[in-house]
Motif scaffolding. Structure first.
Motif, PDB file in Angstrom:
ATOM      1  N   ASP A 185       0.906  -1.371   0.085  1.00  0.00           N
ATOM      2  CA  ASP A 185      -0.008   0.065   0.071  1.00  0.00           C
ATOM      3  C   ASP A 185       0.715   1.157   0.035  1.00  0.00           C
ATOM      4  O   ASP A 185       0.498   2.363  -0.479  1.00  0.00           O
ATOM      5  CB  ASP A 185      -0.908   0.160   1.067  1.00  0.00           C
ATOM      6  CG  ASP A 185      -2.038  -0.992   1.160  1.00  0.00           C
ATOM      7  OD1 ASP A 185      -2.212  -1.564   0.091  1.00  0.00           O
ATOM      8  OD2 ASP A 185      -2.419  -1.624   2.272  1.00  0.00           O
ATOM      9  N   SER A 214      -1.667  -0.976  -8.632  1.00  0.00           N
ATOM     10  CA  SER A 214      -1.771  -2.106  -7.561  1.00  0.00           C
ATOM     11  C   SER A 214      -0.396  -3.043  -7.610  1.00  0.00           C
ATOM     12  O   SER A 214       0.206  -3.210  -8.549  1.00  0.00           O
ATOM     13  CB  SER A 214      -2.738  -3.205  -7.689  1.00  0.00           C
ATOM     14  OG  SER A 214      -3.981  -2.093  -7.352  1.00  0.00           O
ATOM     15  N   ARG A 216       2.125  -6.486  -5.865  1.00  0.00           N
ATOM     16  CA  ARG A 216       1.843  -7.820  -5.423  1.00  0.00           C
ATOM     17  C   ARG A 216       3.230  -8.319  -5.527  1.00  0.00           C
ATOM     18  O   ARG A 216       3.700  -8.281  -6.618  1.00  0.00           O
ATOM     19  CB  ARG A 216       0.968  -8.707  -5.749  1.00  0.00           C
ATOM     20  CG  ARG A 216      -0.653  -8.348  -5.175  1.00  0.00           C
ATOM     21  CD  ARG A 216      -0.523  -8.371  -3.596  1.00  0.00           C
ATOM     22  NE  ARG A 216      -1.822  -8.058  -2.977  1.00  0.00           N
ATOM     23  CZ  ARG A 216      -2.270  -6.781  -2.774  1.00  0.00           C
ATOM     24  NH1 ARG A 216      -1.457  -5.850  -2.911  1.00  0.00           N
ATOM     25  NH2 ARG A 216      -3.519  -6.637  -2.295  1.00  0.00           N
ATOM     26  N   TYR A 273      -5.516 -16.558 -14.186  1.00  0.00           N
ATOM     27  CA  TYR A 273      -6.342 -15.220 -13.830  1.00  0.00           C
ATOM     28  C   TYR A 273      -7.517 -15.208 -14.740  1.00  0.00           C
ATOM     29  O   TYR A 273      -8.379 -14.863 -14.020  1.00  0.00           O
ATOM     30  CB  TYR A 273      -5.437 -14.022 -14.344  1.00  0.00           C
ATOM     31  CG  TYR A 273      -5.993 -12.699 -14.218  1.00  0.00           C
ATOM     32  CD1 TYR A 273      -6.303 -11.869 -13.111  1.00  0.00           C
ATOM     33  CD2 TYR A 273      -6.406 -12.314 -15.489  1.00  0.00           C
ATOM     34  CE1 TYR A 273      -6.805 -10.751 -13.111  1.00  0.00           C
ATOM     35  CE2 TYR A 273      -7.221 -11.117 -15.462  1.00  0.00           C
ATOM     36  CZ  TYR A 273      -7.327 -10.478 -14.330  1.00  0.00           C
ATOM     37  OH  TYR A 273      -8.071  -9.170 -14.424  1.00  0.00           O
ATOM     38  N   THR A 279     -11.180 -15.146 -12.864  1.00  0.00           N
ATOM     39  CA  THR A 279     -12.097 -13.829 -13.160  1.00  0.00           C
ATOM     40  C   THR A 279     -13.130 -14.054 -13.815  1.00  0.00           C
ATOM     41  O   THR A 279     -13.931 -13.179 -14.351  1.00  0.00           O
ATOM     42  CB  THR A 279     -11.111 -12.883 -13.498  1.00  0.00           C
ATOM     43  OG1 THR A 279     -10.614 -13.089 -14.786  1.00  0.00           O
ATOM     44  CG2 THR A 279     -10.073 -12.297 -12.365  1.00  0.00           C
ATOM     45  N   ARG A 283      -4.917   0.305 -12.270  1.00  0.00           N
ATOM     46  CA  ARG A 283      -6.458  -0.227 -11.662  1.00  0.00           C
ATOM     47  C   ARG A 283      -7.530  -0.054 -12.752  1.00  0.00           C
ATOM     48  O   ARG A 283      -8.600  -0.611 -12.357  1.00  0.00           O
ATOM     49  CB  ARG A 283      -6.599   0.646 -10.318  1.00  0.00           C
ATOM     50  CG  ARG A 283      -5.742   0.275  -9.256  1.00  0.00           C
ATOM     51  CD  ARG A 283      -6.307   0.891  -7.831  1.00  0.00           C
ATOM     52  NE  ARG A 283      -5.136   0.243  -6.781  1.00  0.00           N
ATOM     53  CZ  ARG A 283      -5.363   0.729  -5.481  1.00  0.00           C
ATOM     54  NH1 ARG A 283      -6.533   1.178  -5.253  1.00  0.00           N
ATOM     55  NH2 ARG A 283      -4.657   0.029  -4.550  1.00  0.00           N
ATOM     56  N   ILE A 288      -7.009  -4.101 -13.513  1.00  0.00           N
ATOM     57  CA  ILE A 288      -7.280  -4.776 -12.576  1.00  0.00           C
ATOM     58  C   ILE A 288      -7.734  -4.017 -11.098  1.00  0.00           C
ATOM     59  O   ILE A 288      -6.840  -3.659 -10.264  1.00  0.00           O
ATOM     60  CB  ILE A 288      -6.221  -5.856 -11.977  1.00  0.00           C
ATOM     61  CG1 ILE A 288      -5.777  -6.546 -13.464  1.00  0.00           C
ATOM     62  CG2 ILE A 288      -6.307  -6.751 -11.007  1.00  0.00           C
ATOM     63  CD1 ILE A 288      -4.558  -7.416 -13.223  1.00  0.00           C
ATOM     64  N   PRO A 289      -8.861  -3.728 -11.034  1.00  0.00           N
ATOM     65  CA  PRO A 289      -9.466  -2.875  -9.708  1.00  0.00           C
ATOM     66  C   PRO A 289      -9.222  -3.588  -8.516  1.00  0.00           C
ATOM     67  O   PRO A 289      -8.575  -2.871  -7.738  1.00  0.00           O
ATOM     68  CB  PRO A 289     -10.817  -2.876 -10.178  1.00  0.00           C
ATOM     69  CG  PRO A 289     -11.291  -2.912 -11.601  1.00  0.00           C
ATOM     70  CD  PRO A 289     -10.099  -4.027 -11.922  1.00  0.00           C
ATOM     71  N   ASP A 290      -9.249  -4.760  -8.409  1.00  0.00           N
ATOM     72  CA  ASP A 290      -9.010  -5.453  -7.040  1.00  0.00           C
ATOM     73  C   ASP A 290      -7.565  -6.130  -7.027  1.00  0.00           C
ATOM     74  O   ASP A 290      -7.279  -7.126  -7.873  1.00  0.00           O
ATOM     75  CB  ASP A 290      -9.975  -6.748  -7.153  1.00  0.00           C
ATOM     76  CG  ASP A 290      -9.845  -7.287  -5.746  1.00  0.00           C
ATOM     77  OD1 ASP A 290      -9.152  -6.985  -4.825  1.00  0.00           O
ATOM     78  OD2 ASP A 290     -10.765  -8.213  -5.363  1.00  0.00           O
ATOM     79  N   PRO A 291      -6.628  -5.455  -6.213  1.00  0.00           N
ATOM     80  CA  PRO A 291      -5.511  -5.819  -6.208  1.00  0.00           C
ATOM     81  C   PRO A 291      -4.992  -7.368  -5.621  1.00  0.00           C
ATOM     82  O   PRO A 291      -4.163  -7.962  -6.114  1.00  0.00           O
ATOM     83  CB  PRO A 291      -4.840  -4.997  -4.928  1.00  0.00           C
ATOM     84  CG  PRO A 291      -5.592  -3.996  -4.782  1.00  0.00           C
ATOM     85  CD  PRO A 291      -6.994  -4.419  -5.182  1.00  0.00           C
ATOM     86  N   GLU A 292      -6.061  -8.223  -5.301  1.00  0.00           N
ATOM     87  CA  GLU A 292      -5.905  -9.472  -4.661  1.00  0.00           C
ATOM     88  C   GLU A 292      -6.027 -10.068  -5.989  1.00  0.00           C
ATOM     89  O   GLU A 292      -5.295 -11.516  -5.994  1.00  0.00           O
ATOM     90  CB  GLU A 292      -7.279  -9.838  -4.013  1.00  0.00           C
ATOM     91  CG  GLU A 292      -6.949  -9.368  -2.649  1.00  0.00           C
ATOM     92  CD  GLU A 292      -5.684  -9.537  -1.842  1.00  0.00           C
ATOM     93  OE1 GLU A 292      -5.198 -10.851  -1.889  1.00  0.00           O
ATOM     94  OE2 GLU A 292      -5.084  -8.696  -1.141  1.00  0.00           O
ATOM     95  N   HIS A 293      -6.396  -9.818  -7.232  1.00  0.00           N
ATOM     96  CA  HIS A 293      -6.534 -10.693  -8.332  1.00  0.00           C
ATOM     97  C   HIS A 293      -5.089 -10.681  -9.092  1.00  0.00           C
ATOM     98  O   HIS A 293      -4.870 -11.565 -10.070  1.00  0.00           O
ATOM     99  CB  HIS A 293      -7.364  -9.857  -9.348  1.00  0.00           C
ATOM    100  CG  HIS A 293      -8.975 -10.017  -9.104  1.00  0.00           C
ATOM    101  ND1 HIS A 293      -9.844  -9.827  -9.745  1.00  0.00           N
ATOM    102  CD2 HIS A 293      -9.464 -10.603  -7.917  1.00  0.00           C
ATOM    103  CE1 HIS A 293     -11.153  -9.767  -9.231  1.00  0.00           C
ATOM    104  NE2 HIS A 293     -10.725 -10.652  -7.972  1.00  0.00           N
TER     105      HIS A 293
END
Length: 565
Positions: A221, A345, A347, A386, A390, A535, A538-543
């Protein structure tokens, strides 16, 4: 770098694509004919005319083929793509004189601007080199390196880093390019150098008062916030280093682990150059030896008839690479298309699994297999994972930009580490079907033999004489979905007086509407995978974890299939 839609090539040199598989390096071009010139002026434009010979030879070979082949082969050969190639080649031949005239006028304009800027700006050093210009066209073109470092306190670490940086600033040995500032006038970017450097502008302790102890997610973050901040001196500066005030666990120990983030503009140098900078300047003296692993021995010139013939064939292939780039259609999938938001994002893998040893064992058990072949196969499965999770449409292939680094030339000052020595090519990675090691290895081998990286390299050098207003649309990335970069890192090192870097990952910048990158870095005997995405995609960082987890699972599967026989 990212697959320009239109380019002109001036190279007639022969190269071979190879890889230091034991180190996990990216594909590397070994030059066998000395062609690269540091002069982006008249010499480059004059050499550009050699492409005419390649176009004519290619046309003659094509005509001979049609004359000698059977009717069936002619029908198969003269398909839509072949007709498009022929038409594009004809347009090139017809327009070539106008293009050369345009480049000569552009060079004259650049020389005029050089005289004016030199007289007006007393801090002027010189225009940015071709690949430095390429990365200055983007608003956000920073390489982000994230690590976990052990130190007595963040304040003490920051002070030690400032001392190291101050020594670099006064040394004036080529590495001080890191303190240059970028400016732009009349459409051209140039370096400015100041006699006094305030190192406090480049190092900062970042405080998260609502956190008593940081986790990996917190560090991700923090990286999201930092990636949107300007660099020093209203974004004219080239780098900044952040150290977290809060610890990453082990609160009871005398020495703590803190997050450290290096944000460096790509115009300073490529990823390998920046890791060299880290090892050569900030690292303690006894830790500087690992940077030698990045050097590629310069090949000897071979003037045998076979080598000359191979060079001619490469020359003939260059126009076709150019035409294929024009005709290539953009990817159509859920990870490509919309305009990027600029918010990212991040990861990376935190697994204790020894992935590096697994990859090496797979390579040792398969003949003629390269390190990057295995990682590309893992990436294919990660992307398939992925799209499946999704519930998005799974594309047949996905265009992946692969950076290709040129070796250091013996004519270059060995003290000048800050340099962009790279080209790019595109790997069509199978996603839906044919996701097996043999198929992907075959595609990678064909790519290594291709003249495409060489064509892109000299194209970027050639067009760098044009002003920004023309270069931005010309070099905009609109075709590929993502970037994949794989680099070897040093053994575990300590910086600025015994502060050990325990973990290290990196992220490459996005360009155009190519907003996804996946990287692999071998550091301290550990292979870590990382990914960042805009984003808008991929709006959701967990993806992002779907891609990385899929890669880890595929490496384990390949290891079980090939290494445990």
């Amino acid at each position: 770098m990212y697959n320009p839609r239109l380019y002109l090539n001036c190279s007639v040199s022969k190269v071979s694509l190879s890889e230091n598989a034991s180190d996990g390096t990216n594909m590397v071009i070994r030059q066998q004919f000395t062609t690269e010139s540091n002069n982006d002026g008249l010499g480059t434009i004059t050499a550009f005319t050699a492409i005419i010979a390649g176009i004519l030879i290619n046309a003659i070979l094509h005509y001979s083929f049609c004359k000698s082949s059977s009717v069936v082969l002619k029908r198969r050969f003269l398909n839509t793509k072949t007709v498009s190639r022929i038409l594009a080649l004809l347009v090139l031949v017809i327009s070539l004189p106008l293009v050369i005239l345009f480049l000569v006028l552009a060079l004259c304009y650049k020389l005029l601007c050089l005289v004016i800027i030199r007289r007006r700006d007393k801090h002027f050093v010189g225009f940015l080199d071709s690949f430095d210009v390429f990365w200055s066209l983007e608003d956000d073109a920073t390489i982000n390196v994230i690590g976990v470092i052990e130190s007595d306190s963040p304040e003490k670490l920051v002070n030690n880093i400032k001392v190291k940086l101050q020594n670099i600033a006064v040394a004036n040995n080529g590495i001080d390019k890191i303190f240059y500032r970028r400016n732009e006038e009349y459409g051209f970017y140039y370096w400015r150098k100041y006699s006094l450097v305030d190192v406090s502008q480049y190092v900062e302790v970042i405080d998260l008062p609502d956190k008593s102890e940081l986790t990996v997610v917190d560090l991700e973050d923090v990286m999201d916030e930092i990636s949107n901040q300007s660099l020093p001196y209203e974004n004219e500066g080239l780098f900044k280093i952040f150290v977290t005030k809060q610890r990453m666990g082990n609160q009871d120990d005398e020495r703590g682990e803190y997050g450290i983030i290096f944000v460096i503009h790509h115009s300073v140098g490529d990823g390998v150059a920046l890791l060299e900078f880290l090892c050569e300047t900030l690292a303690d003296r006894h830790e500087t030896h690992p940077v030698n692993m990045f050097a590629v021995p310069e090949a000897r010139i071979n003037d045998t008839p076979a080598a000359l013939m191979d060079m001619m064939l490469k020359l003939c292939e260059i126009p076709l690479c150019f035409v294929d780039t024009i005709l290539r259609k953009p990817d159509e999938n859920s990870l490509h298309g919309p305009s990027l938001l600029g918010k990212k994002s991040f990861r990376w893998t935190e697994s204790d699994e020894n992935l590096l040893a697994m990859v090496k064992e797979i390579k040792d058990n398969v003949d003629n297999l390269n390190f990057s072949d295995i990682l590309a196969t893992a990436l294919s499965s990660g992307l398939h994972n992925y799209f499946t999770k999704t519930m998005a449409h799974v594309p047949e292939d996905l265009a992946v930009i692969v950076p290709v680094r040129f070796p250091k030339s013996s004519s270059i000052n060995p003290n000048l580490l800050m340099k962009n020595d790279f080209s790019v090519t595109i790997l069509d990675l199978p996603i839906k079907d044919k996701r097996n090691l043999n198929e992907i290895k075959s595609r990678c081998d064909n790519l290594r033999k291709s003249a495409d990286p060489l064509s892109n390299h000299y194209f970027i050098k050639l067009v760098s004489i044009l002003p920004r207003q023309i270069l931005q649309p010309l070099l905009n990335s609109t075709v590929a979905t993502m970037v994949f970069s794989n680099m070897p890192g040093p053994d575990q090192l300590s910086i600025c007086g015994g502060n050990v870097l325990k973990e290290l990952v990196f992220f490459v910048p996005h360009k155009g509407n190519t907003g996804l990158d996946v990287t692999a870095l071998c550091y301290g005997g550990v292979l870590r995978l990382a990914a960042s995405a805009d984003r808008a995609l991929i709006p959701d960082p967990e993806h992002l974890s779907f891609i990385l987890d899929g890669m880890v699972c595929e490496i384990k599967r390949l290891h079980h299939q090939y290494a445990r026989k």
